[in-house]
Design a protein around this motif. Structure first.
Motif, PDB file in Angstrom:
ATOM      1  N   TYR A  20      24.422   6.639  42.603  1.00  0.00           N
ATOM      2  CA  TYR A  20      23.534   5.587  42.091  1.00  0.00           C
ATOM      3  C   TYR A  20      24.280   4.274  41.894  1.00  0.00           C
ATOM      4  O   TYR A  20      23.826   3.206  42.327  1.00  0.00           O
ATOM      5  N   LEU A  21      25.443   4.328  41.236  1.00  0.00           N
ATOM      6  CA  LEU A  21      26.204   3.100  40.989  1.00  0.00           C
ATOM      7  C   LEU A  21      26.682   2.480  42.298  1.00  0.00           C
ATOM      8  O   LEU A  21      26.668   1.256  42.460  1.00  0.00           O
ATOM      9  N   GLY A  22      27.140   3.332  43.231  1.00  0.00           N
ATOM     10  CA  GLY A  22      27.566   2.808  44.521  1.00  0.00           C
ATOM     11  C   GLY A  22      26.426   2.177  45.287  1.00  0.00           C
ATOM     12  O   GLY A  22      26.576   1.095  45.876  1.00  0.00           O
ATOM     13  N   HIS A  23      25.257   2.821  45.270  1.00  0.00           N
ATOM     14  CA  HIS A  23      24.089   2.284  45.979  1.00  0.00           C
ATOM     15  C   HIS A  23      23.625   0.976  45.344  1.00  0.00           C
ATOM     16  O   HIS A  23      23.304   0.003  46.052  1.00  0.00           O
ATOM     17  N   VAL A 178      32.610  -0.929  40.646  1.00  0.00           N
ATOM     18  CA  VAL A 178      31.898  -0.480  39.453  1.00  0.00           C
ATOM     19  C   VAL A 178      31.999   1.040  39.313  1.00  0.00           C
ATOM     20  O   VAL A 178      32.171   1.569  38.211  1.00  0.00           O
ATOM     21  N   VAL A 179      31.933   1.748  40.428  1.00  0.00           N
ATOM     22  CA  VAL A 179      32.013   3.208  40.401  1.00  0.00           C
ATOM     23  C   VAL A 179      33.355   3.657  39.836  1.00  0.00           C
ATOM     24  O   VAL A 179      33.423   4.540  38.963  1.00  0.00           O
ATOM     25  N   GLN A 180      34.433   3.071  40.295  1.00  0.00           N
ATOM     26  CA  GLN A 180      35.752   3.488  39.838  1.00  0.00           C
ATOM     27  C   GLN A 180      36.000   3.118  38.378  1.00  0.00           C
ATOM     28  O   GLN A 180      36.650   3.870  37.652  1.00  0.00           O
ATOM     29  N   ALA A 181      35.506   1.974  37.945  1.00  0.00           N
ATOM     30  CA  ALA A 181      35.652   1.604  36.532  1.00  0.00           C
ATOM     31  C   ALA A 181      34.915   2.612  35.653  1.00  0.00           C
ATOM     32  O   ALA A 181      35.442   3.059  34.619  1.00  0.00           O
ATOM     33  N   PHE A 182      33.706   2.975  36.038  1.00  0.00           N
ATOM     34  CA  PHE A 182      32.955   3.991  35.293  1.00  0.00           C
ATOM     35  C   PHE A 182      33.692   5.331  35.295  1.00  0.00           C
ATOM     36  O   PHE A 182      33.768   6.010  34.267  1.00  0.00           O
TER      37      PHE A 182
END
Length: 593
Positions: A20-23, A178-182
């Motif tokens: 979801y975050l990646g998309h 954003v995905v990696q930070a999460f």
């Protein structure tokens, strides 16, 4: 093994949130600038969390605790080295690297030394290091799912490859930031919560774990009759005279055996061994047999000392040569932000590495059977259910598995982005389509290797990647940033000789592991030899080839070291990467926060 629905739910949740975050982030990625460096607009704190997220790999989440379980005090150098490497990166490389305006590590080499041949050589080593680093991530995913869900090892590797490939091809660097930070904060929660709970359980019990106290000089013991299934070929040392009941593959029935003190037992996959209560735990051949050795650093004398120094060389200098780490510094707005990012990374990593160290020590008291099977990387996955029976232990195990799965995804994402960026800009025109094709093709290579090669200790596998990075790119970056006399023939010679020595050691080590373990210590940890040799060769050949210096060396060095506010920093020729219409769409957009 009974299916753990909590664990399955944890994996599914991480997978859905990652997608979801990646998309969501990929909707704003439509140019090569987005895919390669996220428009160079990532703020320091977010970038630090993203760097920590991709850096905390399977070796950190699973491997550190496994190394502590097996090697004790000697294993502490891994978390120390993994963290301290960013101090060297901050002091010597971070800000000048960003000011260079490069997009990839090979691009920096060409910008500094003006050689396309050197760039091509750098591309080869970037791809090789990335693949070598990505293989243990996929193997770790297979180990995690096999341990908790009892599915074949290839399921985890394929799942991670597909999910990472979809996100990377959809939005490149912009999608995964954003995905990696999460995923960093998820991994910190997933390792810290079980550590606090299990420490509370241990302290509330008021007595040592069932395998005995860590302060006792004797080896750990089996607290009750224990059945151990050997899932991979293993060799281990027997510390005391031991009577066991054993069933080899193909035996009609189990039989009794007596293992002599000091002997080495080699058991094939499929063997089942029954140990009586109170039996001292045999340990894999390269582990500390007794707790006294486990607590004492350098218990094997000069060999351990040399391996420790070699590990320090590899981890302290290898971090600055890891392509997937360096590429994130290109996303900062300027050199000052890159240096600030590194300071934040030091804090985030130092906090994280406290917890796997604690879990590794608890594992020696509660899951000593892993010392027999050699699957010490599964320590953090097995420990919750061993210390907390019932549903509570299953929930804790599910939290740990979710964090481990996030580790595989975040590191693999960073590696695939760096590899796709290098391949698409060096071997093709660098368009978005080229990036996506490169990501799809490159992602299949580590998957095939992960399925074919025998799993090894994750921290040791990743340690070889650090040794290769330290022996190839570390001399080029340090000397390229701080020494005007560096020439492209010197850089080429140092990279080839340093990298060639490490690759030779890797081949010797692999052959040795399949043929009896005869290789000397430096085949496993070669950096103590290869790094000084690489620096020396680079310097000597540069001194012998003064004509290899670029004509604009003074201008390049000024751009690398001038303060940001003076305005000397500029991006490398964007026209090389992407079509003209992409550059017109790029504009001055910033990340949505």
């Amino acid at each position: 093994m009974q299916l753990n629905p909590w664990a399955l739910s944890g994996i599914a949740t991480v997978a859905v949130l990652t997608f979801y975050l990646g998309h969501r982030s990929s909707r704003f990625a439509n140019t090569t600038h987005d895919f390669l460096v996220a428009r160079r607009t990532v703020r320091s704190r977010r970038n630090a969390a993203a760097i920590s997220g991709e850096y905390l790999s399977a070796a950190s989440f699973l491997g550190i605790a496994g190394i502590i379980l097996k090697d004790g005090a000697d294993g502490l150098w891994f978390p120390i080295g993994f963290t301290a490497g960013y101090l060297a990166l901050m002091l010597f490389v971070a800000a000048p690297l960003r000011r260079s305006g490069a997009y990839t590590l090979p691009d920096f080499l060409e910008a500094r030394l003006g050689s396309v041949v050197l760039r091509r050589c750098g591309t080869f080593f970037v791809v090789f290091i990335g693949i070598l680093y990505m293989v243990p991530q996929l193997q770790g995913a297979g180990l995690a799912l096999t341990t908790v869900l009892n599915v074949p090892g290839w399921v985890g590797a394929v799942t991670v490859t597909v999910l990472v490939g979809v996100n990377v091809m959809a939005g490149g660097m912009r999608a995964i930031t954003v995905v990696q930070a999460f995923q960093y904060w998820l991994k910190l929660f997933a390792i810290a919560l079980p550590a606090f709970v299990l420490c509370a359980v241990f302290l509330a019990g008021g007595k040592p774990g069932p395998a005995g106290s860590l302060g006792a000089p004797a080896p750990p013991v089996f607290a009750e009759q224990t059945t151990v299934d050997i899932r991979t070929d293993v060799a281990f040392e027997v510390g005391t005279l031991t009577q066991v009941r054993i069933e080899h593959p193909g035996d009609p029935a189990p039989h009794e055996e007596i293992w002599v003190q000091g002997s080495t037992q080699e058991l094939p996959q499929g063997t089942r061994v029954w140990f009586a209560a109170g039996t001292p735990v045999p340990t894999v051949s390269d582990a500390a047999v007794t707790n006294a050795d486990w607590l004492h650093p350098g218990s094997e004398g000069l060999r351990d000392l040399l391996q420790t120094y070699s590990l320090i060389f590899a981890t302290f200098l290898g971090t600055m040569g890891l392509p997937h780490v360096l590429v994130r510094f290109y996303t900062n707005p300027d050199g000052r932000a890159a240096r600030r990012t590194t300071v934040h990374v030091l804090l985030l990593l130092g906090l994280f590495y406290l917890f796997p160290t604690i879990l590794g020590a608890l594992s020696r008291m509660y899951v000593p059977e892993l010392l027999v099977t050699g699957q010490t990387d599964a320590a953090v996955l097995r420990l919750p259910s061993a210390m907390v029976p019932g549903v509570a232990g299953q929930v804790l195990g599910a939290v740990v598995l979710a964090g481990a799965f996030a580790a595989f995804l975040s590191t693999s994402s960073g590696l695939l982005v760096s590899l796709a960026g290098v391949v698409s800009t060096d071997l093709s025109k660098g368009r978005v389509l080229d990036f996506r094709i490169a990501a799809g093709v490159v992602g299949l290579v580590p998957l095939a290797l992960a399925l074919l090669l025998r799993p090894n200790d994750l921290s040791l596998s990743v340690g070889m990647s650090f040794a290769l990075a330290a022996s190839t790119f570390s001399p080029l970056l340090v000397l390229g940033v701080w020494w005007r006399g560096l020439t492209w023939p010197g850089a080429m010679a140092g990279m080839i000789i340093g990298g060639g020595l490490v690759l030779g050691a890797l081949v010797v080590d692999l052959v040795s592991r399949f043929t009896g373990g005869w290789a000397p210590w430096f085949a496993d940890q070669p950096a103590l030899i290869t790094v000084p040799v690489a620096f020396a060769v680079t310097i000597l050949v540069s001194l012998a080839t003064p004509n290899g210096k670029p004509a604009d060396v003074n201008g390049v060095m000024l751009r690398l070291h001038a303060p940001d506010r003076l305005g000397f920093m500029r991006d490398r020729a964007v026209a090389r990467f992407g079509q003209a219409e992409e550059r017109t769409r790029m504009g001055r957009g910033r990340h949505r926060k």
